[in-house]
Design an enzyme around this catalytic site. Sequence first.
Site, short mmCIF file in Angstrom:
data_model
loop_
_atom_site.label_atom_id
_atom_site.label_comp_id
_atom_site.label_asym_id
_atom_site.label_seq_id
_atom_site.Cartn_x
_atom_site.Cartn_y
_atom_site.Cartn_z
CG HIS A 93 40.13 -88.81 8.22
ND1 HIS A 93 39.86 -88.68 6.87
CD2 HIS A 93 41.09 -87.89 8.49
CE1 HIS A 93 40.62 -87.74 6.36
NE2 HIS A 93 41.39 -87.25 7.32
CD GLU A 95 35.32 -91.49 6.92
OE1 GLU A 95 34.92 -91.03 5.85
OE2 GLU A 95 36.05 -90.84 7.71
CB CYS A 123 39.30 -88.86 2.12
SG CYS A 123 40.12 -89.80 3.43
CB CYS A 126 38.17 -92.92 4.95
SG CYS A 126 38.85 -91.86 6.25
#
Length: 196
Positions: A93, A95, A123, A126
């Site tokens: 992801h 992040e 999410c 993260c």
Amino acid sequence: MSRWKYIQTCRSILWKYCIYLKNATVEFLYHFLDGVSGLVMNHEFYMSIALELAHDAGNDGETPVGCVVVGADGAIIGRGRNRRERQKRATAHAEIEALGQASETLGDWRLAGCSLYVTLEPCPMCAGAIIMSRISKVFYGARDGLTGSCGSIINLFMEPYGCRTHITGGILEEECSALLPEFFKELRDMGGHVDG
């Protein structure tokens, strides 16, 4: 034109160019003018860089999410974008990538005093990484009604984990919110797999 108005005009022009150009010189000049004017860098500037990373991800067939980590001095120390499809990893992801780069830049996993700007509400995975890295502030653009962990589904930042992270949503919300529907519509039109 007064000095103040001139600086503000220059900042405005450079900010618009930073959205469209991946140009370290333009970014440097913006930081320089920020120092001259004595103003704190604005949230829209950092989010515009995250938006550019999100566009890059979308153009590469990834879910369009981008992220930057900003050090206490205002310098961008980490950048990330989604790479799940290319890397075939659920953890790829934006992040996570930006936090990793920021840790490498500072030579420390502790990112206290730093801020994170991301185009989509983090999410749970993260949010956990943000909490564990001790990021001081999170700014996100669009809310995520599927996995948002800053309040849309759950607010993991309200739990007593031993450090507090200040959360602000809605930075360039309209631009950030437009990314996902456009991407998934194009993906459906091409007959691709739709999985946020």
